[in-house]
Design an enzyme around this catalytic site. Structure first.
Site, mmCIF file in Angstrom:
data_model
loop_
_atom_site.group_PDB
_atom_site.id
_atom_site.type_symbol
_atom_site.label_atom_id
_atom_site.label_comp_id
_atom_site.label_asym_id
_atom_site.label_seq_id
_atom_site.Cartn_x
_atom_site.Cartn_y
_atom_site.Cartn_z
ATOM 1 N N ASP A 155 -0.258 5.125 0.640
ATOM 2 C CA ASP A 155 -0.558 6.106 1.684
ATOM 3 C C ASP A 155 -0.438 5.454 3.054
ATOM 4 O O ASP A 155 -1.155 4.506 3.370
ATOM 5 C CB ASP A 155 -1.980 6.664 1.519
ATOM 6 C CG ASP A 155 -2.115 7.536 0.282
ATOM 7 O OD1 ASP A 155 -1.119 8.127 -0.130
ATOM 8 O OD2 ASP A 155 -3.228 7.609 -0.264
ATOM 9 N N ASP A 201 0.865 -1.176 0.000
ATOM 10 C CA ASP A 201 0.000 0.000 0.000
ATOM 11 C C ASP A 201 0.901 1.225 0.000
ATOM 12 O O ASP A 201 2.066 1.154 0.392
ATOM 13 C CB ASP A 201 -0.897 -0.033 1.238
ATOM 14 C CG ASP A 201 -1.839 1.154 1.292
ATOM 15 O OD1 ASP A 201 -2.519 1.417 0.280
ATOM 16 O OD2 ASP A 201 -1.879 1.827 2.337
#
Length: 357
Positions: free
Chosen positions: A28, A26
């Protein structure tokens, strides 16, 4: 305790960069927060690549194109190619193309990445409800406003399928959580009375897109969110590593339900480079390194009493033991934790983790 092993209890005898072929990262809250890289992560990911592990950069943020995301990563000293980036817009576009067929008219709502993914999937992008789209694909975009939301509402009321790239209510930022795509998807749903089809994490379609694009055989999902990264990885049958550089903190982790409990835990993505200690049953409780948790009938009791016991450098052994003890007590449901410190060392770390004792 009988049954399946408690998540986190097994640990990892060798660093994940050797045990898995692709890290599905991922972005963010894992690689960067806002415009800046998480400290130490660019160097760690370079070492991960050097160890032979491939990287896939996975984001529920649909606003940018893969080229833009790769450019941002490269500017943060995380060299990336657009082919290594997998966005929720791409997953949504794949799902819509499979459901409606090539050339179907679709109304995009969100940043440029939404329309670009739809076009790349062979769909016809339209801009108005009057163009009779068969679907509305809604993804995050900083500039999305009333006009775009109103167009989406009209199209959905006219029969278009409402597809959301993700339902994240918030996105991390240096200023704290800010409204995410899910908040604006909720506006369209509230007005139309129709629930959207969500294709981003935790829907398996997202990680299926990741596996398809990376060719992963033994993927490891690395994320900072329980409800998207960890649950999505588990639903796709992939192992998961939770990092604490984003939105999840120790109290939230401990209270996680069965579908949101990670296999591994690390302070940041540098956890890909280190072995992870297991948590073992001992004298009616659990031990991880120098830390023990006693269960009994009341609150869990944490203590640092393993004189001479090996301890991992990341400082999370006590938290690992607490997770296994608490989840072992509540194998089927989420529950808040009650914990007390048995010594001053335990009291210090409980305060650091935001856990009342």
């Amino acid at each position: 305790m009988s049954g399946a092993p408690v998540p986190l209890s097994a640990g990892a005898a060798e660093p994940p960069c050797h045990a898995y072929d692709v890290a599905l990262l991922d972005l963010d809250g894992v690689v960067y927060v806002g415009p800046e890289a998480v400290p130490g992560v660019p160097r760690a990911l370079a070492a991960v690549r050097a160890a032979g592990m491939r990287l896939g950069f996975v984001t529920n943020n649909a606003s940018r194109t893969p080229d833009e995301v790769a450019g941002h990563l490269t500017a943060l000293d995380v060299p990336a190619d657009a082919t290594e980036v997998i966005t929720s817009s791409q997953a949504a576009a794949t799902v819509v193309a499979q459901r409606l067929g090539a050339g179907a008219r679709v109304l995009p709502v969100g940043g440029p990445g939404v329309a670009a993914a739809l076009e790349a999937a062979g769909l016809t992008v339209v801009s108005r409800a009057e163009d009779e789209p068969l679907a509305v694909v809604q993804g995050y975009g900083r500039d999305v406003g009333w006009t775009e939301l109103a167009e989406a509402v009209v199209a959905v009321r006219n029969g278009a399928e409402h597809v959301a790239t993700n339902a994240d209510a918030t996105i991390p930022s240096p200023r704290g959580p800010l409204p995410g795509n899910g908040a604006l998807v909720g506006v369209v749903s509230a007005v139309t009375g129709r629930r959207p089809l969500v294709t981003g994490k935790p829907d398996p379609a997202m990680h299926a897109e990741c596996v398809r694009r990376t060719g992963a055989r033994r993927p490891l999902v690395v994320g900072d969110r329980l409800d998207t990264d960890v649950e999505g990885g588990r639903r796709a049958g992939a192992a998961t590593l939770l990092v604490l550089t984003g939105v999840t903190d120790p109290p939230v982790l401990l209270a996680a339900g069965p579908d949101q409990r990670p296999d591994l835990l690390a302070p940041d993505a540098g956890g890909l480079l280190t072995a992870h200690p297991g948590v073992v049953a001992e004298d009616g409780g659990w031990r991880c390194g120098a830390w023990t948790v006693r269960c009994g009938d009341g609150p869990l009791r944490l203590r640092r009493d393993g004189v001479g016991a090996p301890a991992s450098a990341d400082g999370l052994d006590g938290l690992r033991a607490l997770c296994v003890a608490h989840w072992g007590r509540h194998p089927e449901a989420a529950a808040p934790v009650q914990v007390t410190a048995d010594d001053e060392a335990a009291a210090v770390v409980l305060r650091q983790w935001g856990l009342p004792s």
